[in-house]
Design an enzyme around this catalytic site. Structure first.
Site, PDB file in Angstrom:
ATOM      1  N   LEU A  68      22.763  48.888  77.070  1.00 43.92           N
ATOM      2  CA  LEU A  68      21.562  49.735  76.639  1.00 43.92           C
ATOM      3  C   LEU A  68      21.384  49.283  75.351  1.00 43.92           C
ATOM      4  O   LEU A  68      20.032  49.111  74.712  1.00 43.92           O
ATOM      5  CB  LEU A  68      21.449  51.297  77.051  1.00 43.92           C
ATOM      6  CG  LEU A  68      21.922  51.406  78.531  1.00 43.92           C
ATOM      7  CD1 LEU A  68      22.140  52.716  78.645  1.00 43.92           C
ATOM      8  CD2 LEU A  68      20.296  51.255  79.061  1.00 43.92           C
ATOM      9  N   LYS A 170      17.137  62.897  77.468  1.00 43.47           N
ATOM     10  CA  LYS A 170      16.023  62.330  78.672  1.00 43.47           C
ATOM     11  C   LYS A 170      14.461  62.509  78.269  1.00 43.47           C
ATOM     12  O   LYS A 170      13.956  61.705  78.741  1.00 43.47           O
ATOM     13  CB  LYS A 170      16.403  63.246  80.029  1.00 43.47           C
ATOM     14  CG  LYS A 170      17.981  62.959  80.295  1.00 43.47           C
ATOM     15  CD  LYS A 170      18.292  61.429  80.769  1.00 43.47           C
ATOM     16  CE  LYS A 170      17.441  60.902  81.946  1.00 43.47           C
ATOM     17  NZ  LYS A 170      17.584  59.469  82.071  1.00 43.47           N
TER      18      LYS A 170
HETATM   19  P1  NAP Z   1      26.446  57.884  86.212  1.00 44.13           P
HETATM   20  O1  NAP Z   1      26.948  57.614  87.476  1.00 44.13           O
HETATM   21  O2  NAP Z   1      27.265  58.312  85.208  1.00 44.13           O
HETATM   22  O3  NAP Z   1      25.752  56.550  86.019  1.00 44.13           O
HETATM   23  C1  NAP Z   1      25.384  56.420  84.588  1.00 44.13           C
HETATM   24  C2  NAP Z   1      25.002  54.738  84.610  1.00 44.13           C
HETATM   25  O4  NAP Z   1      24.595  54.394  83.383  1.00 44.13           O
HETATM   26  C3  NAP Z   1      26.332  53.945  84.908  1.00 44.13           C
HETATM   27  O5  NAP Z   1      26.097  52.970  85.596  1.00 44.13           O
HETATM   28  C4  NAP Z   1      26.718  53.588  83.590  1.00 44.13           C
HETATM   29  O6  NAP Z   1      27.533  52.443  83.300  1.00 44.13           O
HETATM   30  C5  NAP Z   1      25.341  53.188  82.714  1.00 44.13           C
HETATM   31  N1  NAP Z   1      25.526  53.328  81.450  1.00 44.13           N
HETATM   32  C6  NAP Z   1      25.887  54.356  80.378  1.00 44.13           C
HETATM   33  N2  NAP Z   1      25.841  53.889  79.124  1.00 44.13           N
HETATM   34  C7  NAP Z   1      25.540  52.605  79.120  1.00 44.13           C
HETATM   35  C8  NAP Z   1      25.289  51.518  78.309  1.00 44.13           C
HETATM   36  N3  NAP Z   1      25.513  51.897  76.929  1.00 44.13           N
HETATM   37  N4  NAP Z   1      24.839  50.266  78.506  1.00 44.13           N
HETATM   38  C9  NAP Z   1      24.707  50.017  79.929  1.00 44.13           C
HETATM   39  N5  NAP Z   1      24.888  51.003  80.941  1.00 44.13           N
HETATM   40  C10 NAP Z   1      25.134  52.427  80.583  1.00 44.13           C
HETATM   41  O7  NAP Z   1      25.249  59.176  86.152  1.00 44.13           O
HETATM   42  P2  NAP Z   1      24.131  59.338  87.205  1.00 44.13           P
HETATM   43  O8  NAP Z   1      24.276  60.795  87.632  1.00 44.13           O
HETATM   44  O9  NAP Z   1      24.198  58.183  88.335  1.00 44.13           O
HETATM   45  O10 NAP Z   1      22.991  59.102  86.561  1.00 44.13           O
HETATM   46  C11 NAP Z   1      22.099  57.993  86.770  1.00 44.13           C
HETATM   47  C12 NAP Z   1      20.718  58.483  86.118  1.00 44.13           C
HETATM   48  O11 NAP Z   1      20.254  59.359  86.918  1.00 44.13           O
HETATM   49  C13 NAP Z   1      20.733  58.698  84.592  1.00 44.13           C
HETATM   50  O12 NAP Z   1      19.634  58.135  83.979  1.00 44.13           O
HETATM   51  C14 NAP Z   1      20.637  60.140  84.687  1.00 44.13           C
HETATM   52  O13 NAP Z   1      20.117  60.875  83.599  1.00 44.13           O
HETATM   53  C15 NAP Z   1      19.742  60.370  86.029  1.00 44.13           C
HETATM   54  N6  NAP Z   1      19.711  61.825  86.460  1.00 44.13           N
HETATM   55  C16 NAP Z   1      20.997  62.049  86.875  1.00 44.13           C
HETATM   56  C17 NAP Z   1      21.037  63.502  87.673  1.00 44.13           C
HETATM   57  C18 NAP Z   1      22.328  64.145  88.226  1.00 44.13           C
HETATM   58  O14 NAP Z   1      22.252  65.084  88.583  1.00 44.13           O
HETATM   59  N7  NAP Z   1      23.330  62.875  88.474  1.00 44.13           N
HETATM   60  C19 NAP Z   1      19.952  64.507  87.625  1.00 44.13           C
HETATM   61  C20 NAP Z   1      18.653  63.772  86.939  1.00 44.13           C
HETATM   62  C21 NAP Z   1      18.572  62.585  86.652  1.00 44.13           C
HETATM   63  P3  NAP Z   1      29.113  52.183  83.452  1.00 44.13           P
HETATM   64  O15 NAP Z   1      29.603  52.182  84.757  1.00 44.13           O
HETATM   65  O16 NAP Z   1      29.366  50.865  82.678  1.00 44.13           O
HETATM   66  O17 NAP Z   1      29.583  53.437  82.560  1.00 44.13           O
END
Ligand code: NAP
Length: 353
Positions: A68, A170
């Protein structure tokens, strides 16, 4: 479906993530070639579940190295794609350095990905995974919402670098997305705003805060009681369906609150207690707000008195009707999402002593 060529690939940023896993699964089932943008394409531990999905599905997966924070990093992965899903963003509620750990990857990352879409002629649609955290900051904000519940017209204007920094990240990221999208007219932007995502994970190594939060309901962290925090919740598989509709339905537009249930931590505890309470220390009581206000800041890094005052004991309510009508989402029961998630943790030995 969008006027769409099935032979052209689709791109998913953050493909290793908890939310993205189920989206990649659906895309592979539909026969797409998925360009998975990941930080480390050689990390077999983080990719094996995706490879297994691809082996069982008509679609294919190809990995591209991308970060990113690195300008131009998404160019190779986006080449030839008509639809781009931007899910990557750190979801961490206890970051040591919020500017560096949350704001920069969220905001600069969104700019990087969407500016790459401007340079990539094939792109017709970009779907950004935002959050209900970009709709509201604290439960107290509900009194300022236009109706008696949050809608897509509301924006979080109460979070900052020092108060709810994940929500702030966000909000800034989604604002950057709309600024870039509104300055051009070749591709359309659709934004998905999920509430807390629950349900089983396809990635056994996922680090999403969704998983660490639910783990705390069973590992003894909350054995003296849960706080009375109201929030929305949605199943991870429903979030994937919402992304599919956002990617391929021609008529969709704007932001979509994707939240199945207006619920709370005490309701999570009650559901989990009914099913697992005999074996695991699921909280039986609710900590009074005055006590959380008094001792919360000493127990949890990001629990300030301002946070307690503006959130505990106050309900969360969101209007999910746009997602039901336009994305055709049929929300799974909360009991299903929570029980399957908790059972998976038991099966994986997460609570083993
Ligand atoms: P997650 O499992 O932690 O996934 C986050 C992803 O972002 C991972 O694939 C991670 O890659 C990647 N990432 C983080 N920093 C990065 C960087 N510097 N460069 C490239 N990739 C990077 O979390 P998630 O819950 O699935 O969240 C995914 C999305 O959904 C996010 O945008 C989050 O804000 C949104 N969201 C989540 C929730 C929830 O309750 N889980 C609710 C609302 C919205 P690595 O594997 O390499 O770390």
């Amino acid at each position: 479906m969008l006027e769409y060529n099935i032979s052209s690939p689709v791109m998913v940023t953050g493909a290793t993530g908890y939310v993205a896993g189920w989206l990649v699964k659906r895309l592979l089932e539909e026969g797409f070639t998925v360009h998975a943008a990941v930080r480390d394409p050689h990390n077999s531990k983080k990719l094996s579940h995706l490879n297994e999905l691809a082996e069982r599905s008509p679609g294919q997966i190809k990995y591209f190295k991308a970060d990113l924070l690195s300008t131009g990093s998404y160019a190779a992965a986006m080449q030839g794609c008509e639809v781009v899903f931007h899910t990557a963003s750190p979801f961490n509620l206890s970051a040591d350095n919020p500017q560096k750990d949350l704001i920069e990857p969220a905001q600069l990352g969104t700019r990087n990905v969407l500016e790459e879409a401007n340079r990539t002629e094939s792109v017709k649609r970009v779907v950004v995974t935002s959050s209900c955290a970009a709709i509201y900051g604290d439960n107290a904000d509900l009194k300022d919402a236009r109706g008696d519940r949050f809608t897509e017209a509301d924006w979080n204007n109460s979070s900052s670098l020092t108060h709810q920094p994940y929500s702030y990240s966000k909000t800034l990221a989604e604002q950057a997305a709309w600024d870039i999208a509104n300055a051009q007219n070749r591709w359309s932007l659709i934004v998905i705003n999920p509430s807390l995502v629950l349900g089983p994970s396809l990635n056994p190594a996922a680090t999403s805060a969704s998983l660490s939060l639910i783990r705390q309901f069973g590992d003894g962290t909350m054995k003296s009681g849960t706080v009375d925090l109201g929030m929305g919740a949605v199943d991870v598989r429903d979030v994937a369906e919402a992304h599919m509709a956002a990617g391929f339905e021609p008529s969709v537009q704007g932001r979509y609150i994707v939240s199945g249930h207006d619920t709370s931590f005490p309701e999570f505890a009650s559901i989990l207690r009914d099913r697992f309470g005999e074996t695991y220390p699921i909280p039986k009581t609710t900590v009074p707000k005055w006590l959380a206000w008094l001792i919360g800041p000493f127990l949890a890094k990001n629990t300030t008195r301002k946070y307690v005052s503006r959130n505990l004991g106050l309900p969360f309510r969101a209007d999910n009707s746009k997602s039901i009508q336009e994305l055709s989402i049929k929300y799974r029961p909360l009991e299903t999402s929570l029980s399957e998630m908790f059972q998976q943790m038991i099966d994986q030995g997460v609570f083993a002593k």
